[in-house]
Design an enzyme around this catalytic site. Sequence first.
Site, short mmCIF file in Angstrom:
data_model
loop_
_atom_site.label_atom_id
_atom_site.label_comp_id
_atom_site.label_asym_id
_atom_site.label_seq_id
_atom_site.Cartn_x
_atom_site.Cartn_y
_atom_site.Cartn_z
N HIS A 95 7.23 5.75 1.08
CA HIS A 95 7.96 4.53 0.72
C HIS A 95 8.91 4.80 -0.45
O HIS A 95 10.02 4.28 -0.50
CB HIS A 95 7.00 3.41 0.30
CG HIS A 95 6.13 2.90 1.41
ND1 HIS A 95 4.78 3.13 1.45
CD2 HIS A 95 6.43 2.16 2.50
CE1 HIS A 95 4.27 2.55 2.52
NE2 HIS A 95 5.25 1.96 3.18
N ASN A 122 0.87 -1.19 0.00
CA ASN A 122 0.00 0.00 0.00
C ASN A 122 0.90 1.24 0.00
O ASN A 122 0.77 2.13 0.83
CB ASN A 122 -0.94 -0.01 1.21
CG ASN A 122 -2.04 1.02 1.07
OD1 ASN A 122 -2.39 1.43 -0.04
ND2 ASN A 122 -2.59 1.47 2.17
N GLN A 166 2.88 -9.45 13.46
CA GLN A 166 3.02 -8.18 14.17
C GLN A 166 1.69 -7.47 14.41
O GLN A 166 1.65 -6.35 14.91
CB GLN A 166 4.00 -7.25 13.45
CG GLN A 166 3.51 -6.68 12.12
CD GLN A 166 4.61 -5.94 11.39
OE1 GLN A 166 5.53 -6.53 10.86
NE2 GLN A 166 4.51 -4.61 11.34
N GLN A 185 10.19 1.58 16.15
CA GLN A 185 10.56 0.42 15.33
C GLN A 185 12.01 0.54 14.87
O GLN A 185 12.79 -0.43 14.94
CB GLN A 185 9.63 0.32 14.12
CG GLN A 185 10.08 -0.66 13.05
CD GLN A 185 9.06 -0.85 11.96
OE1 GLN A 185 8.09 -1.54 12.15
NE2 GLN A 185 9.27 -0.25 10.80
N GLY A 216 11.90 4.08 7.82
CA GLY A 216 11.44 5.45 8.03
C GLY A 216 11.49 5.86 9.49
O GLY A 216 11.19 5.06 10.39
N ILE A 217 11.86 7.13 9.72
CA ILE A 217 11.89 7.67 11.09
C ILE A 217 10.47 7.81 11.64
O ILE A 217 10.26 7.89 12.83
CB ILE A 217 12.62 9.04 11.08
CG1 ILE A 217 14.10 8.82 10.74
CG2 ILE A 217 12.52 9.75 12.44
CD1 ILE A 217 14.91 10.10 10.63
N SER A 262 1.30 7.88 5.81
CA SER A 262 1.17 6.54 6.37
C SER A 262 0.13 5.77 5.57
O SER A 262 -0.86 6.36 5.12
CB SER A 262 0.71 6.63 7.82
OG SER A 262 0.19 5.39 8.26
N SER A 263 0.35 4.47 5.44
CA SER A 263 -0.64 3.65 4.74
C SER A 263 -1.98 3.72 5.46
O SER A 263 -3.04 3.62 4.85
CB SER A 263 -0.18 2.20 4.68
OG SER A 263 1.03 2.14 3.97
O1 PAF Z 1 7.23 -0.71 8.88
C1 PAF Z 1 6.69 -1.67 8.29
O2 PAF Z 1 6.08 -1.52 7.23
C2 PAF Z 1 6.79 -3.05 8.91
O3 PAF Z 1 6.76 -3.00 10.29
C3 PAF Z 1 8.03 -3.84 8.43
C4 PAF Z 1 9.32 -3.16 8.85
C5 PAF Z 1 7.98 -3.97 6.92
C6 PAF Z 1 8.02 -5.24 9.03
O4 PAF Z 1 6.88 -5.95 8.69
#
Ligand code: PAF
Length: 282
Positions: free
Chosen positions: A37, A32, A61, A155, A149-150, A187-188
């Site tokens: 990205h 997406n 996740q 993460q 990404g920051i 953001s998606s």
């Molecule tokens: O940031 C994301 O899109 C996800 O958390 C990642 C790093 C691709 C892991 O699934």
Amino acid sequence: MQVIQRVVELRQHLEPLRQAGKRIGFVPTMGNLHEGHLQLIRLARQQADIVVASIFVNPLQFGLNEDWEQYPRTLERDSAMLVAEGCDVLFCPTDREMYPNGMETQTKVEVPTMTNILCGASRPGHFLGVTTVVAKLFNMVQPHVAVFGIKDYQQLAVIRRMTEDLCIPVGIIAAPIARADDGLALSSRNGYLTAEERPRAVALYQALCRAREAIAGGRRDYATIEKEARETLAESGMRPDYFSVRHARTLEAASPDDRDLVLLGAVYLGKTRLIDNVSVSI
Ligand code: PAF
């Protein structure tokens, strides 16, 4: 662009390139795709000869009541965007390819610090899923550099720590937050916002900027700054999850002596969870 689903094919494709001395840059995503990205892809391109992007909506996740099922799968559109950006390889494994033995018995990679606070406190198990899949993806792609990404500040910090702790030979590159004209972090999940909610969503960024100005202006009463921001966010119709001033590297609560700080916020606007952050050095 090569579109590859199987790990064995990915290895067959990348190994000769690695042997020929090509640097491999990696951008893991859940698809997406948006401009944010694409900026990660461009950054990877600057650092590497071959750019590999992955698209995998990682079930590990997402919590039970989260949006894994409704998360937009837009592979054709994403693929066209990556081709236009000159991406060399798109790796899009199936759930079975990623977790051939099932998720329950999957060996997990756990970073024990920084993962049960902030987003980790409201999304138990989230970072365990992230670090496990990112470690697997690193082993599959074996990139020289990987770009994150920051915007997902926590993460990024957790992945840096995992990479350091496990001596994974990959350079982690942090990409600045891409923002819409009004300042909303791309953001998606912004796609979940209704037309009425979308203009209001920038309130989180505005609250972060106000708090940053207060700190840059000399205030050190962080607990009060956080409380004021949460109140303002609630007044603007958001449900604050957290708003916190933290040490930029450890993510521990900031003390007045800390010099490098990050201000992080997460809110619910309607059904959409938004996160954002700004940094300040004092
Ligand atoms: O940031 C994301 O899109 C996800 O958390 C990642 C790093 C691709 C892991 O699934």
